[in-house]
Design an enzyme around this catalytic site. Structure first.
Site, PDB file in Angstrom:
ATOM      1  N   GLY A   1       0.819  -1.208   0.000  1.00  0.00           N
ATOM      2  CA  GLY A   1       0.000   0.000   0.000  1.00  0.00           C
ATOM      3  C   GLY A   1       0.852   1.257   0.000  1.00  0.00           C
ATOM      4  N   SER A   2       0.350   2.291   0.668  1.00  0.00           N
ATOM      5  CA  SER A   2       1.018   3.588   0.645  1.00  0.00           C
ATOM      6  C   SER A   2       2.295   3.628   1.466  1.00  0.00           C
ATOM      7  CB  SER A   2       0.058   4.673   1.146  1.00  0.00           C
ATOM      8  OG  SER A   2      -1.048   4.790   0.261  1.00  0.00           O
ATOM      9  N   THR A   3       2.600   2.568   2.237  1.00  0.00           N
ATOM     10  CA  THR A   3       3.878   2.556   2.961  1.00  0.00           C
ATOM     11  C   THR A   3       5.047   2.542   1.983  1.00  0.00           C
ATOM     12  OG1 THR A   3       3.949   0.125   3.108  1.00  0.00           O
ATOM     13  CG2 THR A   3       2.862   1.316   4.913  1.00  0.00           C
TER      14      THR A   3
ATOM     15  N   SER B   1      -0.736  11.297   1.303  1.00  0.00           N
ATOM     16  CA  SER B   1      -0.852  10.017   0.595  1.00  0.00           C
ATOM     17  C   SER B   1      -1.713  10.164  -0.655  1.00  0.00           C
ATOM     18  CB  SER B   1      -1.434   8.941   1.519  1.00  0.00           C
ATOM     19  OG  SER B   1      -1.133   7.652   1.032  1.00  0.00           O
TER      20      SER B   1
END
Length: 647
Positions: A349-351, A408
């Protein structure tokens, strides 16, 4: 008148000379045969007693002298503060020597009553007795309690030929709290024996009962096991020991010290539990959340805590788990046997956006001044294909790289992925450790998947399309990662390009000498300017100040940087909206969060995955609490002894 007939047959007269000659010939033949047989006998005696002496003495000694292996004591495992995590405890078994018992059935009947044994226990003993020589002991009860030992001691005079034997067995005092780190030992099986023989190590295990099966116990088996000793004994023709000729003591296994802080480990475990009301009893019970937590010291990526929840008690496997209990663990939908930290695969994901930002800046795909007007969606240029949307329908307005990380913003990263292409994206993410084993020092480490053109062709027999690359830009699509890979990639950002190998073991202890283990860095991530790392870290700092992690990190006492992420469990059809309230729990998105602190000189890095937790920011409070524990040391932090007592 009687007529008389006279025989005219000539009777030969014996010649003495011929008789003497015949006798001489026969005597000579007999003497020759005796001499020849004596010569053969003497030759055989010479062969046995002189030329073949060494060979036949060796054979005789092999029949008379036996080598009895003696198992070594297994090395102990400690945490970084010297707290014992895996120890050896004495276990008592009830042994019977059949030849010393007048009536085995009467003795078994009395023991069955005394120890409340089942008919199956008696049946198993009789089967074992049939395969054992009568002068050797056979175990009736493998694990006696101290009460049972005391009770038998009182009645011992009634049972000649029955005695209590003692041996050391592995015990894990913190039970399920460390299972996915320590692993466990269990009885050696046929597969273990085959492997040991192939490795030419079986000789060292002939007297050993157990062997490491998972975790540190397996990965450092050779270090922990030690070297077997032996006793040279003389036996009679029935194999009974007459006397001991020589004894060589075994060499105990080396002790191991881990980087793990048991107090921090227990605290992290506690964060992944919650109180719920049991619908049957109406009483509150502790329920383990499904998820993973990993805490690193980013200066060298030593692992301070590693939690996979739920877990299980490793002591069940040491002596041999029952089939009923094992089937229950296998059938558990929460998969307690599964190590989520090193084997669980989730979309990052956005990590992953900070790493993608660093790669895009390094490749010149964007600059620190690149700004995009976000209207809430983006479409592949010069096409009429689907719109790739953001979390906020109306968009974020004008966005630069700092704001893209802070808020994000998906629509900022979609064109980055499009411009970079899958080839450059996958190559750069490999540098951060995605799609590769993390290198952690236990033999349970998934590569997960950093997709490439070749990967898709091999798995789906399809070419790679531009549309496949777009979701990679926000850590979705075919891309998967383990929590440990996410932590390692975050550490690369925290260390401004220095790549370390995550590791659990700190040092090996032998003869009271503590020898640290050195894990060399894999590489220095080249091609990224120092100012690029500053940009990415600043974006991650803003995440915790004004971005998606601001609520969890409100009034934090230290500078920190982090990134939230949401990992999709299933894909949405075009135009379909995600509504967590309408989904069953196990279909909701996974919540991810990764962060490090202090910003300028990181001392702790935490990565959390909360399965079906929804938005990534829901994992942030756990990360904040662990950072507070490490950096502030609150007085209310639980102590290991207290938690151990209540667990």
């Amino acid at each position: 008148m009687i007529k008389t007939t006279v025989s005219t047959k000539r009777i030969p007269i014996e010649n003495p000379e011929d008789t003497l000659a015949l006798f001489s010939r026969r005597a000579a033949a007999s003497v020759f045969m005796i001499v020849a047989m004596t010569a053969v006998l003497l030759a055989n005696l010479y062969h046995l007693q002189v030329s073949g002496y060494s060979k036949y003495v060796g054979r005789a000694n092999n029949n008379r002298i036996r080598i009895v292996p003696i198992p070594p004591n297994r090395g102990l495992i400690y945490d970084r503060n010297g707290i014992l995590l895996a120890k050896n405890v004495p276990i008592y078994s009830l042994e019977i020597i059949p030849e010393k018992i007048v009536s085995i059935d009467n003795t078994l009947a009395k023991l069955q009553t005394l120890f409340e044994l089942s008919d199956d226990d008696i049946s198993d003993f009789k089967q074992s007795m049939q395969h054992t020589r009568h002068f050797k002991s056979v175990s009736l009860v493998d694990q006696l309690t101290e009460k049972q030992v005391a009770m038998f001691s009182v009645h011992k005079y009634q049972f000649p030929g029955v005695f209590v034997d003692a041996f050391l067995e592995r015990y894990y005092p913190y039970r399920e709290n460390l299972t996915h780190i320590l692993g466990y030992v269990a009885k050696i099986n046929d597969r273990d024996i085959k492997r040991l023989k192939q490795q030419h190590k079986y000789k060292q295990y002939r007297a050993t009962r157990t062997i490491g099966k998972l975790g540190i116990e397996r990965s450092y088996e050779e270090t922990l096991h030690g070297q077997s000793g032996f006793a040279k004994v003389e036996v009679n023709n029935q194999g009974r020991v007459i006397r001991t000729l020589e004894t060589v003591a075994p060499i105990p296994g080396k002790d191991i010290t881990l980087n793990i802080d048991i107090n921090l480990q227990l605290y992290a475990n506690k964060l992944l539990t919650e109180k719920k009301i049991d619908p049957l009893t109406g009483k509150p019970v502790l329920k383990h959340k499904r998820g993973a937590l990993v805490v690193l010291d980013p200066s060298d990526d030593s692992i301070l805590a590693m939690v996979s929840s739920p877990s299980y008690d490793p002591n069940l496997f040491v002596h041999g788990i029952s089939s009923t209990k094992y089937k229950a663990l296998l059938a558990d939908p929460d998969r307690p046997l599964f190590n989520r930290v090193t084997l669980g695969t989730y979309s990052p994901g956005s990590t992953a956006k900070p790493m993608i930002a660093a790669a895009a800046l390094a490749e010149g795909v964007i600059t620190p001044d690149t700004k995009r007007n976000d209207a809430g969606w983006w479409r592949i240029p010069n096409t009429n294909t689907r719109k790739w949307r953001d979390d906020i329908r109306w968009g974020f307005g004008e966005v630069d790289i700092y704001k893209a990380i802070e808020k994000s913003v998906n629509t900022y990263f979609y064109p980055i992925a499009y411009d970079m292409g899958i080839d450059r994206l996958s190559a750069w993410m490999n540098k951060f450790g995605y799609g590769l084993p993390s290198g952690v020092d236990i033999n349970e480490d998934s590569r997960a998947n950093m997709p490439t053109r070749e990967w898709k062709q091999a798995h789906y027999k399809q070419s790679w399309y531009q549309g496949d690359t777009i979701p990679i830009g926000i850590g979705q699509g075919y891309w998967t990662a383990t929590p440990l890979q996410i932590a390692k990639a975050t550490s690369v950002v925290a260390n401004k390009g220095l790549v370390h190998r995550p590791h659990i073991v700190r040092s090996i202890v032998e003869n009271s000498v503590d020898t640290p283990i050195t894990f060399n860095d894999f590489a220095k991530l080249n091609g990224v300017k120092p100012e690029t790392w500053d940009i990415v870290q600043e974006g991650m700092r803003r995440v915790l100040v004004t971005g998606t992690g601001r609520k969890a990190f409100n009034n934090v006492a230290y500078d920190a940087a982090g990134k939230s992420g949401t990992s999709q469990v299933f894909g949405l059809a075009h135009g379909e909206n995600y509504n967590a309230e309408e989904l069953t729990e196990r279909l909701r998105d996974h919540a991810l969060f990764t962060a490090f602190a202090p910003l300028k000189s990181p001392k702790v890095l935490v990565t959390a995955v909360l399965e079906n937790g929804g938005w990534g920011r829901r994992a942030a409070p756990m990360v904040r609490k662990i950072m507070d524990y490490v950096l502030i040391k609150p007085t209310l932090a639980p102590q290991s002894a207290q938690l151990h007592k209540s667990s």
